[in-house]
Design an enzyme around this catalytic site. Structure first.
Site, PDB file in Angstrom:
ATOM      1  CE1 TYR A  75       0.472  -0.531   4.161  1.00 58.62           C
ATOM      2  CE2 TYR A  75       0.001   2.635   4.278  1.00 58.62           C
ATOM      3  CZ  TYR A  75       1.162   1.036   4.768  1.00 58.62           C
ATOM      4  OH  TYR A  75       1.277   1.056   6.302  1.00 58.62           O
ATOM      5  CB  CYS A  76       1.286   4.188  -1.720  1.00 62.21           C
ATOM      6  SG  CYS A  76      -0.192   3.921  -3.274  1.00 62.21           S
TER       7      CYS A  76
END
Lengths: 80, 335
Positions: A75-76
């Site tokens: 994830y970012c």
């Protein structure tokens, strides 16, 4: 230009719905990887996530994620 | 995610919502000083609201400094309000002290009574003390004197802060203008430099195809173009990830499009250049940095939210960076 879509096809292409991540937060078979910069990780990350900033992926991926076939969720920042 | 797949990981998925989605659903975040959470260590679990509060400062001195900074950040009207509230509060304290120990205040030799008139006198005394006037018509007795001293010092400090805020208002406006001008200057420079690099790259590619230029000259030109391009790439990366100001969307779109064209051109150029081993090390380093920095330009990871077209351009830049990396590692030799 490619655009990010949240359609049902996205799930089958490999996107992760929120509920699944919530449920499997402490699943030992799952590696959660945070690709944001290190200081962002230190000020707050999803519990149990490992820090692997994008710039370090090529260099450190093998060290941080030794299992090539292990399950990984990346994830970012996400859309704001 | 594409990167990891390229490295051989077969079971990678992307949580598209990212941190923002997580926080919006009300889930807690973890904040640890260490890079990877060790199982024995119990990390502090912070709620989203407090997550930006950071580490709790234990030393009183740090807290003092934090308080001073906080006061300094308040607006003029807030400071005035704080001053007023403090003075009124002290007035009430002086009056209330009259109930605890007689006498608390003396006015012209007689004790100030604990009634409404006394309250007014106490508030009057509070103002006189806070403004560091001290007529001396009302004086404190006993332990109340300490409160009076504390009030005098604190009010003086807030007063000084008020005055300095007045003075710095003009300066703050000037600084803001300078920031804006510098920012627009920077953006302008990026656009110009990108344009020049693109023109140069196109010229190099055209020259390569004519096959009559000496290889060293071509390599030298490519090298300097790569150096300038990487510099601009870094600037844009900084603009996106450390946004002090948001550039106008058309300007940003133009810049991102320029970056995409540049990366495409470099990718194409690589096919005409000699194999990686024969390229100068500095060129290799530049190309590597270029790919790495460009790969970090991710439409969903940047702190600000941008229009879909812009995100699309950012994704394109990322894609091209991946293609560039691939082209570098399978370097085609020049025929």
């Amino acid at each position: 230009m490619p655009s990010e879509s949240q359609s049902p096809e996205a799930t089958s292409r490999g996107a992760v719905p929120h509920g699944e991540l919530e449920r499997r937060l402490f699943d030992p078979g799952l590696s959660i990887v945070d690709v944001l910069p290190r200081d962002s990780f230190e000020s707050g990350h999803i519990p149990g996530a490992i820090s692997l900033p994008i710039s370090e992926i090529t260099a450190r991926a093998r060290e941080v994620l030794p299992d090539l076939s292990g399950e990984i969720i990346v994830y970012c920042g996400g859309p704001t | 995610m594409g990167l990891l797949n390229g490295l051989g990981y077969t079971n990678v998925r992307h949580f598209r919502g990212g941190l923002n989605d997580w926080v919006q659903h009300g889930n807690a975040l973890e904040a640890t000083p260490a890079g990877n959470a060790a199982p024995e260590v119990r990390p502090t679990v912070v709620t989203p609201a407090a997550s930006h509060a950071g580490a709790v400062s234990r030393k009183p001195r740090e807290r003092m400094i934090a308080l001073v900074d906080w006061l300094g950040d308040r607006s003029l009207s807030s400071l005035l309000l704080i001053w007023l509230v403090t003075v009124l509060g002290c007035g009430v304290t002086f009056w209330a002290a009259g109930f605890i120990s007689h006498p608390a205040l003396l006015a012209a030799g007689t004790e100030v009574p604990p009634d409404v008139g006394g309250l007014l006198t106490a508030v009057y005394f509070s103002f006189v003390t806070a403004a560091s006037v001290g007529y001396g018509d009302v004086v404190p007795i006993g332990w109340v004197r300490m409160v009076a001293i504390a009030e005098g010092v604190a009010a003086l400090f807030v007063f000084g802060l008020l005055v300095s805020k007045f003075v710095s208002r003009r300066q703050d406006r000037l600084i803001d203008e300078i920031h804006l001008t510098t920012f627009e200057d920077r953006l302008d420079r990026v656009r110009t430099s990108l344009h020049l690099v693109l023109t140069e790259l196109q010229s190099i590619v055209a020259t390569c195809q004519r096959r009559d230029w000496p290889r060293d000259r071509l390599l030298a030109r490519t090298q300097s173009a790569a150096a300038v391009f990487t510099g601009q790439l870094r600037t844009v990366h900084g603009l996106l990830y450390r946004p002090l100001r948001t550039p106008e969307e058309e300007v940003l779109e133009g810049i991102l499009a320029g970056l995409a064209s540049g990366l495409e051109a470099f990718g194409e150029l690589l096919q005409h250049l000699p194999a990686p081993e024969e390229r100068p090390a500095s060129l290799e380093r530049n190309l590597e940095t270029m790919a790495l920095v460009a790969q970090e330009i991710c439409g969903e990871c940047v702190p600000r939210s941008y229009a879909p077209e812009l995100k699309g351009w950012m994704d394109r830049v990322q894609q091209l960076a991946g293609a560039l990396t691939a082209a570098r590692t399978n370097g085609h030799g020049r025929a």
